[in-house]
Design a protein around this motif. Structure first.
Motif, PDB file in Angstrom:
ATOM      1  N   ASN A 142      -4.564   9.246  43.889  1.00  0.00           N
ATOM      2  CA  ASN A 142      -6.032   9.251  43.942  1.00  0.00           C
ATOM      3  C   ASN A 142      -6.536   9.871  45.236  1.00  0.00           C
ATOM      4  O   ASN A 142      -7.733   9.877  45.507  1.00  0.00           O
ATOM      5  N   GLN A 143      -5.603  10.380  46.035  1.00  0.00           N
ATOM      6  CA  GLN A 143      -5.955  10.985  47.316  1.00  0.00           C
ATOM      7  C   GLN A 143      -6.276  12.465  47.091  1.00  0.00           C
ATOM      8  O   GLN A 143      -5.465  13.349  47.360  1.00  0.00           O
ATOM      9  N   ILE A 144      -7.476  12.725  46.580  1.00  0.00           N
ATOM     10  CA  ILE A 144      -7.893  14.092  46.247  1.00  0.00           C
ATOM     11  C   ILE A 144      -9.136  14.442  47.049  1.00  0.00           C
ATOM     12  O   ILE A 144     -10.122  13.693  47.036  1.00  0.00           O
ATOM     13  N   ILE A 145      -9.083  15.559  47.766  1.00  0.00           N
ATOM     14  CA  ILE A 145     -10.267  16.042  48.481  1.00  0.00           C
ATOM     15  C   ILE A 145     -10.680  17.387  47.892  1.00  0.00           C
ATOM     16  O   ILE A 145      -9.837  18.166  47.437  1.00  0.00           O
ATOM     17  N   SER A 146     -11.969  17.638  47.881  1.00  0.00           N
ATOM     18  CA  SER A 146     -12.512  18.823  47.214  1.00  0.00           C
ATOM     19  C   SER A 146     -13.125  19.791  48.216  1.00  0.00           C
ATOM     20  O   SER A 146     -13.835  19.369  49.141  1.00  0.00           O
ATOM     21  N   ILE A 147     -12.872  21.078  47.992  1.00  0.00           N
ATOM     22  CA  ILE A 147     -13.405  22.146  48.837  1.00  0.00           C
ATOM     23  C   ILE A 147     -14.239  23.062  47.954  1.00  0.00           C
ATOM     24  O   ILE A 147     -13.774  23.510  46.901  1.00  0.00           O
ATOM     25  N   PRO A 148     -15.463  23.385  48.352  1.00  0.00           N
ATOM     26  CA  PRO A 148     -16.351  24.152  47.470  1.00  0.00           C
ATOM     27  C   PRO A 148     -15.898  25.593  47.253  1.00  0.00           C
ATOM     28  O   PRO A 148     -15.155  26.167  48.045  1.00  0.00           O
ATOM     29  N   PHE A 198     -15.198  18.674  38.339  1.00  0.00           N
ATOM     30  CA  PHE A 198     -15.317  18.155  39.694  1.00  0.00           C
ATOM     31  C   PHE A 198     -14.643  16.795  39.803  1.00  0.00           C
ATOM     32  O   PHE A 198     -14.749  15.965  38.896  1.00  0.00           O
ATOM     33  N   SER A 199     -13.986  16.568  40.940  1.00  0.00           N
ATOM     34  CA  SER A 199     -13.455  15.241  41.219  1.00  0.00           C
ATOM     35  C   SER A 199     -14.594  14.244  41.335  1.00  0.00           C
ATOM     36  O   SER A 199     -14.511  13.121  40.837  1.00  0.00           O
ATOM     37  N   ASN A 200     -15.676  14.644  42.010  1.00  0.00           N
ATOM     38  CA  ASN A 200     -16.915  13.874  42.041  1.00  0.00           C
ATOM     39  C   ASN A 200     -17.852  14.477  41.006  1.00  0.00           C
ATOM     40  O   ASN A 200     -18.475  15.512  41.249  1.00  0.00           O
ATOM     41  N   GLN A 201     -17.940  13.865  39.843  1.00  0.00           N
ATOM     42  CA  GLN A 201     -18.634  14.478  38.723  1.00  0.00           C
ATOM     43  C   GLN A 201     -20.119  14.717  38.976  1.00  0.00           C
ATOM     44  O   GLN A 201     -20.719  15.613  38.369  1.00  0.00           O
ATOM     45  N   ASP A 202     -20.730  13.975  39.886  1.00  0.00           N
ATOM     46  CA  ASP A 202     -22.147  14.169  40.176  1.00  0.00           C
ATOM     47  C   ASP A 202     -22.434  15.578  40.694  1.00  0.00           C
ATOM     48  O   ASP A 202     -23.559  16.089  40.549  1.00  0.00           O
ATOM     49  N   GLU A 203     -21.423  16.218  41.288  1.00  0.00           N
ATOM     50  CA  GLU A 203     -21.623  17.564  41.818  1.00  0.00           C
ATOM     51  C   GLU A 203     -21.822  18.602  40.719  1.00  0.00           C
ATOM     52  O   GLU A 203     -22.334  19.691  40.974  1.00  0.00           O
ATOM     53  N   LYS A 244      -0.013   1.979  35.566  1.00  0.00           N
ATOM     54  CA  LYS A 244      -1.241   1.188  35.392  1.00  0.00           C
ATOM     55  C   LYS A 244      -2.416   1.864  36.075  1.00  0.00           C
ATOM     56  O   LYS A 244      -3.534   1.918  35.537  1.00  0.00           O
ATOM     57  N   ALA A 245      -2.169   2.390  37.281  1.00  0.00           N
ATOM     58  CA  ALA A 245      -3.237   3.082  38.021  1.00  0.00           C
ATOM     59  C   ALA A 245      -3.696   4.327  37.265  1.00  0.00           C
ATOM     60  O   ALA A 245      -4.900   4.591  37.143  1.00  0.00           O
ATOM     61  N   ALA A 246      -2.738   5.087  36.731  1.00  0.00           N
ATOM     62  CA  ALA A 246      -3.077   6.310  36.004  1.00  0.00           C
ATOM     63  C   ALA A 246      -3.868   5.998  34.737  1.00  0.00           C
ATOM     64  O   ALA A 246      -4.804   6.729  34.378  1.00  0.00           O
ATOM     65  N   LEU A 247      -3.520   4.911  34.059  1.00  0.00           N
ATOM     66  CA  LEU A 247      -4.183   4.572  32.796  1.00  0.00           C
ATOM     67  C   LEU A 247      -5.622   4.096  32.993  1.00  0.00           C
ATOM     68  O   LEU A 247      -6.370   3.971  32.015  1.00  0.00           O
ATOM     69  N   ALA A 259      -5.865  20.124  35.375  1.00  0.00           N
ATOM     70  CA  ALA A 259      -5.111  19.935  36.617  1.00  0.00           C
ATOM     71  C   ALA A 259      -5.569  18.660  37.318  1.00  0.00           C
ATOM     72  O   ALA A 259      -4.748  17.889  37.831  1.00  0.00           O
ATOM     73  N   LEU A 260      -6.873  18.427  37.338  1.00  0.00           N
ATOM     74  CA  LEU A 260      -7.390  17.183  37.920  1.00  0.00           C
ATOM     75  C   LEU A 260      -6.799  15.976  37.212  1.00  0.00           C
ATOM     76  O   LEU A 260      -6.397  14.991  37.847  1.00  0.00           O
ATOM     77  N   GLU A 261      -6.762  16.030  35.875  1.00  0.00           N
ATOM     78  CA  GLU A 261      -6.201  14.911  35.108  1.00  0.00           C
ATOM     79  C   GLU A 261      -4.742  14.673  35.481  1.00  0.00           C
ATOM     80  O   GLU A 261      -4.304  13.525  35.622  1.00  0.00           O
ATOM     81  N   ILE A 262      -3.997  15.748  35.652  1.00  0.00           N
ATOM     82  CA  ILE A 262      -2.581  15.619  36.022  1.00  0.00           C
ATOM     83  C   ILE A 262      -2.441  15.003  37.400  1.00  0.00           C
ATOM     84  O   ILE A 262      -1.668  14.055  37.599  1.00  0.00           O
ATOM     85  N   PHE A 263      -3.184  15.516  38.373  1.00  0.00           N
ATOM     86  CA  PHE A 263      -3.051  15.001  39.740  1.00  0.00           C
ATOM     87  C   PHE A 263      -3.401  13.516  39.810  1.00  0.00           C
ATOM     88  O   PHE A 263      -2.758  12.756  40.535  1.00  0.00           O
ATOM     89  N   ARG A 264      -4.395  13.095  39.044  1.00  0.00           N
ATOM     90  CA  ARG A 264      -4.809  11.685  39.067  1.00  0.00           C
ATOM     91  C   ARG A 264      -3.734  10.761  38.504  1.00  0.00           C
ATOM     92  O   ARG A 264      -3.766   9.559  38.757  1.00  0.00           O
TER      93      ARG A 264
END
Length: 401
Positions: A139-145, A359-364, A12-15, A130-135
């Motif tokens: 939901n514990q995803i952190i991003s490094i530039p 991006f995990s945070n799409q605004d970036e 349910k969370a993934a969907l 890969a982002l889609e798979i991890f999600r």
């Protein structure tokens, strides 16, 4: 009937996430596909694979078409082992799992190692699938530039130290594409690679190395993280899609035996036995080094042309990284929402991928876009960049006036 009742919590969370591939728009007929991360049509060895399939069926009749597949299947594993060894990765048979492409490999790794409590670190930007798979698993995803030298390992070190100081959960896995990264085309230098391996020991995390483009160098490929690893912390994912035919869906995972055992447990017997057997016969019939030499030459010419076209047709405010291999050029267009611009580009019959999807945070990623030089002809690349350059110039003029 309440269909949701039958889905467990994690599904349910993934969907609730965006559907896989929703970012890809319908392309108009005749569109110049600067969005497509595919091999050029003329470089896909259709005749060679046709001959391999014919040889396979003539020699073995129905065997390759059964569940167990052809006796030639183990040859593919040996061929990949040999290729990895030539690149400095000594992998035993029990440390290698053949998969249905790199995406299945990443999904198997995520399925075996992730849950909703596990933190995953990713590059920003990174491969959107890969982002889609991890999600689907956390939901514990952190991003490094990322910068022109790949992952900002110094910033990652700071993030790790700060999380440890604050008592926050540390990442258990870092996902990285260190060589000719998708989407930026950047390559992590050796100093950063060695420092990253040091951090993996210090903070006790695994490195998931996606090496899909690692052999498509215009010069000399750096040693993979797996080749530099001395403690078994690197889980290496590779693919033949970029150097043979993506529809054959041949990928692999190289890792320590306990990990491979777990990944194989979930993979079960879901081999593409016919494709694996045919690929083994095909690889036996060609000089892979000569094929790679040809691919590198074609893609380097196309990349050079795309960069020259950007310099010629794009506004001076626009910047990009110059890749040393792979398929992609990452472009920053200050002051332009590339997602909003895409419908205009498609109307002009040119496609690209807006940066926000990486991006995990799409605004970036609002001001970025990815261009691919792998698929289209040189003539179409130049024409497409000219059309895009005119659209961007007009857009900026209209918004400044």
């Amino acid at each position: 009937m309440n269909h949701e009742f039958y889905f467990p919590y994690n599904v349910k969370a993934a969907l609730k996430n965006d559907p896989p591939g929703e970012w890809m728009p319908a392309l108009p007929e005749g569109c110049i596909r600067l969005s497509s991360g595919y091999p050029a049509s003329e470089l896909v060895p259709s005749n060679g694979i046709k001959a391999a399939v014919s040889t396979l069926l003539e020699e073995e009749q129905d065997l390759p078409l059964h569940y167990l597949g052809s006796p030639k299947m183990p040859r593919l594993k040996q061929q990949i082992q040999n290729r990895l060894a030539e690149r400095g990765m000594k992998v035993q048979e029990e440390e290698l799992l053949i998969t249905a492409g790199a995406c299945q490999a990443i999904d198997l790794i995520a399925r075996a190692l992730l849950d909703e409590k596990v933190v995953v670190a990713v590059e920003a930007p990174t491969y959107m699938e890969a982002l889609e798979i991890f999600r689907n698993y956390t939901n514990q995803i952190i991003s490094i530039p990322v910068d022109e030298q790949g992952l900002r390992v110094d910033e990652f070190a700071s993030v790790l130290a700060e999380r440890k100081r604050l008592g926050l959960v540390l990442p258990r896995i870092l996902y990285t594409i260190p060589t000719f990264q998708n989407p930026t085309g950047t390559t992590m230098n050796e100093q950063r690679r060695m420092r990253l391996l040091e951090l993996s020991r210090e903070f006790d995390f695994l490195i998931l190395e996606d090496d899909a483009y690692g052999e498509l160098t215009f010069d000399v490929s750096p040693l993979s993280l797996k080749a530099l690893d001395r403690e078994g912390r690197v889980i290496h994912v590779g693919s033949l899609s970029k150097i043979t035919a993506p529809g054959m869906r041949i990928g692999w995972i190289a890792a320590e035996r306990p990990f491979i055992t777990a990944f194989a447990w979930f993979k079960k017997d879901l081999d593409h036995s016919f494709a694996q057997s045919a690929m083994a016969v095909f690889l036996e019939s060609i000089d892979l080094e000569e094929r790679l030499k040809k691919l590198k030459g074609v893609y380097q010419r196309k990349c050079t042309l795309l960069i020259q076209s950007l310099e010629k047709f794009f506004p001076t405010s626009v910047t990009w990284y110059v890749p040393k291999g792979g398929y992609f050029v990452w472009v920053r267009v200050p002051g332009v929402d590339t997602s909003a611009l895409l419908p205009l580009a498609l109307s002009a019959k040119v496609s690209y991928v807006p940066g926000k999807y990486f991006f995990s945070n799409q605004d970036e990623g609002i001001e970025y876009l990815r261009l691919s030089y792998s698929f289209e002809s040189e003539e179409q690349i130049e024409k497409g960049v000219q059309i895009l350059g005119n659209l961007i110039s007009n857009h900026l003029k209209n918004h400044l006036s």
